[in-house]
Design a protein around this motif. Structure first.
Motif, PDB file in Angstrom:
ATOM      1  N   GLY A  55      48.346  41.289  44.309  1.00 20.44           N
ATOM      2  CA  GLY A  55      48.478  40.487  45.155  1.00 20.44           C
ATOM      3  C   GLY A  55      49.717  41.352  45.935  1.00 20.44           C
ATOM      4  N   VAL A  56      50.543  41.915  45.256  1.00 20.79           N
ATOM      5  CA  VAL A  56      51.712  42.829  46.035  1.00 20.79           C
ATOM      6  C   VAL A  56      51.219  43.866  46.810  1.00 20.79           C
ATOM      7  CG1 VAL A  56      53.975  44.110  45.743  1.00 20.79           C
ATOM      8  CG2 VAL A  56      53.486  41.870  44.279  1.00 20.79           C
ATOM      9  N   CYS A  57      50.252  44.760  46.165  1.00 18.16           N
ATOM     10  CA  CYS A  57      49.612  45.885  46.834  1.00 18.16           C
ATOM     11  C   CYS A  57      48.952  45.305  48.126  1.00 18.16           C
ATOM     12  CB  CYS A  57      48.698  46.233  46.043  1.00 18.16           C
ATOM     13  SG  CYS A  57      49.366  47.443  44.509  1.00 18.16           S
ATOM     14  N   ALA A  58      48.061  44.382  48.083  1.00 26.33           N
ATOM     15  CA  ALA A  58      47.500  43.511  49.298  1.00 26.33           C
ATOM     16  C   ALA A  58      48.662  43.309  50.186  1.00 26.33           C
ATOM     17  CB  ALA A  58      46.677  42.544  48.956  1.00 26.33           C
ATOM     18  N   MET A  63      51.424  43.643  55.395  1.00 25.80           N
ATOM     19  CA  MET A  63      52.657  43.274  56.341  1.00 25.80           C
ATOM     20  C   MET A  63      52.872  44.604  57.069  1.00 25.80           C
ATOM     21  SD  MET A  63      55.241  41.461  53.345  1.00 25.80           S
ATOM     22  CE  MET A  63      56.401  41.340  54.137  1.00 25.80           C
ATOM     23  N   LYS A  64      52.497  45.823  56.562  1.00 26.78           N
ATOM     24  CA  LYS A  64      52.548  46.936  57.160  1.00 26.78           C
ATOM     25  C   LYS A  64      51.550  47.179  58.317  1.00 26.78           C
ATOM     26  CE  LYS A  64      53.830  50.332  53.746  1.00 26.78           C
ATOM     27  NZ  LYS A  64      53.250  51.694  53.060  1.00 26.78           N
ATOM     28  N   ARG A  65      50.567  46.429  58.246  1.00 26.79           N
ATOM     29  CA  ARG A  65      49.526  46.281  59.792  1.00 26.79           C
ATOM     30  C   ARG A  65      49.981  45.508  60.586  1.00 26.79           C
ATOM     31  NH1 ARG A  65      45.134  45.380  56.675  1.00 26.79           N
ATOM     32  NH2 ARG A  65      44.946  43.207  56.682  1.00 26.79           N
ATOM     33  N   LYS A  66      50.795  44.367  60.154  1.00 28.08           N
ATOM     34  CA  LYS A  66      51.165  43.477  61.052  1.00 28.08           C
ATOM     35  C   LYS A  66      52.512  43.686  61.861  1.00 28.08           C
ATOM     36  CE  LYS A  66      48.555  39.422  59.541  1.00 28.08           C
ATOM     37  NZ  LYS A  66      48.647  38.037  59.238  1.00 28.08           N
ATOM     38  N   GLY A  67      52.853  44.844  61.039  1.00 27.75           N
ATOM     39  CA  GLY A  67      54.365  45.283  61.704  1.00 27.75           C
ATOM     40  C   GLY A  67      55.697  44.586  61.028  1.00 27.75           C
ATOM     41  N   TYR A  75      56.048  52.067  49.088  1.00 32.55           N
ATOM     42  CA  TYR A  75      56.415  51.056  48.140  1.00 32.55           C
ATOM     43  C   TYR A  75      55.897  51.622  46.857  1.00 32.55           C
ATOM     44  CZ  TYR A  75      58.349  47.882  51.527  1.00 32.55           C
ATOM     45  OH  TYR A  75      59.262  47.060  52.471  1.00 32.55           O
ATOM     46  N   LYS A  76      56.545  51.553  45.741  1.00 33.31           N
ATOM     47  CA  LYS A  76      55.920  51.817  44.648  1.00 33.31           C
ATOM     48  C   LYS A  76      55.915  50.480  43.774  1.00 33.31           C
ATOM     49  CE  LYS A  76      56.080  56.244  44.643  1.00 33.31           C
ATOM     50  NZ  LYS A  76      54.735  57.136  44.697  1.00 33.31           N
ATOM     51  N   ILE A  77      54.690  50.010  43.183  1.00 31.34           N
ATOM     52  CA  ILE A  77      54.519  48.806  42.421  1.00 31.34           C
ATOM     53  C   ILE A  77      54.237  49.191  41.014  1.00 31.34           C
ATOM     54  CG2 ILE A  77      53.181  46.775  42.399  1.00 31.34           C
ATOM     55  CD1 ILE A  77      54.280  47.446  45.482  1.00 31.34           C
ATOM     56  N   LEU A  78      55.272  48.770  40.319  1.00 33.24           N
ATOM     57  CA  LEU A  78      55.414  48.922  38.885  1.00 33.24           C
ATOM     58  C   LEU A  78      55.246  47.762  37.875  1.00 33.24           C
ATOM     59  CD1 LEU A  78      58.733  51.129  39.083  1.00 33.24           C
ATOM     60  CD2 LEU A  78      56.367  51.875  39.432  1.00 33.24           C
ATOM     61  N   SER A  93      43.046  40.790  33.570  1.00 32.59           N
ATOM     62  CA  SER A  93      43.788  41.177  34.798  1.00 32.59           C
ATOM     63  C   SER A  93      44.012  42.429  35.066  1.00 32.59           C
ATOM     64  CB  SER A  93      45.045  40.465  35.268  1.00 32.59           C
ATOM     65  OG  SER A  93      46.122  40.600  34.362  1.00 32.59           O
ATOM     66  N   LEU A  94      44.568  43.289  33.741  1.00 36.05           N
ATOM     67  CA  LEU A  94      44.387  44.786  34.144  1.00 36.05           C
ATOM     68  C   LEU A  94      43.256  45.366  34.271  1.00 36.05           C
ATOM     69  CD1 LEU A  94      46.027  47.408  33.645  1.00 36.05           C
ATOM     70  CD2 LEU A  94      45.814  47.386  31.400  1.00 36.05           C
ATOM     71  N   SER A  95      42.353  44.849  33.500  1.00 36.23           N
ATOM     72  CA  SER A  95      40.651  45.586  33.865  1.00 36.23           C
ATOM     73  C   SER A  95      40.321  45.374  35.334  1.00 36.23           C
ATOM     74  CB  SER A  95      39.698  45.128  32.781  1.00 36.23           C
ATOM     75  OG  SER A  95      38.496  45.451  32.926  1.00 36.23           O
ATOM     76  N   GLY A  96      40.510  44.223  35.811  1.00 37.92           N
ATOM     77  CA  GLY A  96      40.009  43.958  37.185  1.00 37.92           C
ATOM     78  C   GLY A  96      40.945  44.533  38.257  1.00 37.92           C
ATOM     79  N   ALA A  97      42.166  44.746  37.800  1.00 31.42           N
ATOM     80  CA  ALA A  97      42.899  45.449  39.049  1.00 31.42           C
ATOM     81  C   ALA A  97      42.653  47.142  38.796  1.00 31.42           C
ATOM     82  CB  ALA A  97      44.643  45.268  38.809  1.00 31.42           C
ATOM     83  N   LEU A  98      42.505  47.635  37.764  1.00 34.43           N
ATOM     84  CA  LEU A  98      42.106  48.999  37.614  1.00 34.43           C
ATOM     85  C   LEU A  98      40.417  49.132  38.154  1.00 34.43           C
ATOM     86  CD1 LEU A  98      42.938  49.736  33.913  1.00 34.43           C
ATOM     87  CD2 LEU A  98      44.396  50.508  35.960  1.00 34.43           C
ATOM     88  N   GLU A  99      39.572  48.392  37.916  1.00 32.81           N
ATOM     89  CA  GLU A  99      38.299  48.324  38.495  1.00 32.81           C
ATOM     90  C   GLU A  99      38.281  48.359  39.936  1.00 32.81           C
ATOM     91  OE1 GLU A  99      34.643  47.050  40.216  1.00 32.81           O
ATOM     92  OE2 GLU A  99      36.239  45.738  39.752  1.00 32.81           O
ATOM     93  N   ARG A 100      39.180  47.566  40.575  1.00 40.19           N
ATOM     94  CA  ARG A 100      39.359  47.571  41.924  1.00 40.19           C
ATOM     95  C   ARG A 100      39.959  48.672  42.417  1.00 40.19           C
ATOM     96  NH1 ARG A 100      40.129  42.261  40.245  1.00 40.19           N
ATOM     97  NH2 ARG A 100      42.190  42.290  40.597  1.00 40.19           N
ATOM     98  N   GLY A 101      40.845  49.408  41.717  1.00 41.87           N
ATOM     99  CA  GLY A 101      41.587  50.410  42.232  1.00 41.87           C
ATOM    100  C   GLY A 101      42.770  50.286  42.839  1.00 41.87           C
ATOM    101  N   HIS A 102      43.389  49.081  42.664  1.00 43.65           N
ATOM    102  CA  HIS A 102      44.817  48.951  43.143  1.00 43.65           C
ATOM    103  C   HIS A 102      45.814  49.972  42.938  1.00 43.65           C
ATOM    104  CE1 HIS A 102      43.718  44.879  45.108  1.00 43.65           C
ATOM    105  NE2 HIS A 102      43.262  44.662  43.573  1.00 43.65           N
ATOM    106  N   ASP A 103      46.593  50.182  43.824  1.00 45.86           N
ATOM    107  CA  ASP A 103      47.571  51.460  43.505  1.00 45.86           C
ATOM    108  C   ASP A 103      49.002  50.938  43.078  1.00 45.86           C
ATOM    109  OD1 ASP A 103      48.939  53.852  43.847  1.00 45.86           O
ATOM    110  OD2 ASP A 103      49.445  53.379  45.940  1.00 45.86           O
ATOM    111  N   PHE A 104      49.116  50.669  41.524  1.00 45.30           N
ATOM    112  CA  PHE A 104      50.339  50.527  41.010  1.00 45.30           C
ATOM    113  C   PHE A 104      50.289  51.379  39.809  1.00 45.30           C
ATOM    114  CE2 PHE A 104      47.453  47.092  39.450  1.00 45.30           C
ATOM    115  CZ  PHE A 104      47.508  47.313  38.027  1.00 45.30           C
TER     116      PHE A 104
END
Length: 177
Positions: A55-58, A63-67, A75-78, A93-104
């Motif tokens: 959710g933070v990645c999204a 927020m970047k796109r909307k300025g 941003y580094k999401i840890l 939730s880890l498996s789902g996030a990895l499968e979707r390719g979220h950048d953290f």
């Protein structure tokens, strides 16, 4: 020590958001309304640190796109979880996030058992190890199952990078990874 090493690997120009599953670290670094963290910190339940990070990645992208935040700011999401909140309770939730390719970046602090609840066995507990829920002795050999190979499971999700390390005697290895 682990968290200091983790934060030193973040470039000083970057902003960090730490998503921390309930566990030993949350108890020692956060007492509402105060925190030991200088960067943004989100305490989550055992099972959803990775979905919170997703959710933070999204949110950062929107927020970047909307300025609303600087599009050039990095941003580094840890994400931090113990073995209970990673191997077992938080694995979905880890498996789902990895499968979707979220950048953290996910850090699993593996104690080989649920230390938060009195050394109960987890799927990170090695075979034949004694734990409060798998005592070794005359009636039992300890934990009967092999330890889950989390790194191989993460690699199977097609991630760009996966690593294991230990802090004992090799802080440079941890920092470089």
């Amino acid at each position: 020590i682990v968290c200091r090493a983790m934060m030193r690997a973040v470039d000083e120009n970057d902003k960090a958001v730490i998503c921390n599953a309930t566990g030993w670290l949350e108890v020692s670094s956060f007492q509402y309304p105060y925190t030991a963290w200088n960067d943004s910190y989100i305490h989550t339940a055992f099972e959803n640190a990775s979905s919170t990070a997703s959710g933070v990645c999204a949110a950062v992208e929107v927020m970047k796109r909307k300025g609303k935040i600087d599009p050039d700011q990095n941003y580094k999401i840890l994400v931090i979880g113990g073995d209970g909140g990673t191997y077992d309770i938080g694995f979905q939730s880890l498996s789902g996030a990895l499968e979707r390719g979220h950048d953290f970046t996910y850090f699993c602090y593996d104690n080989n058992a649920y230390m938060n609840t009195g050394t109960q066995r987890s799927s990170a507990t090695p075979r034949f190890a004694a734990a409060t829920t798998t005592p070794a002795g005359v009636e039992s050999v300890g934990k009967k199952q092999d330890q889950k190979d989390l790194t191989q499971i993460v690699v199977a999700h097609g991630v760009h990078y996966a690593a294991q390390t230990t802090l004992f005697g090799n802080m440079k290895d941890f920092h470089e990874k």
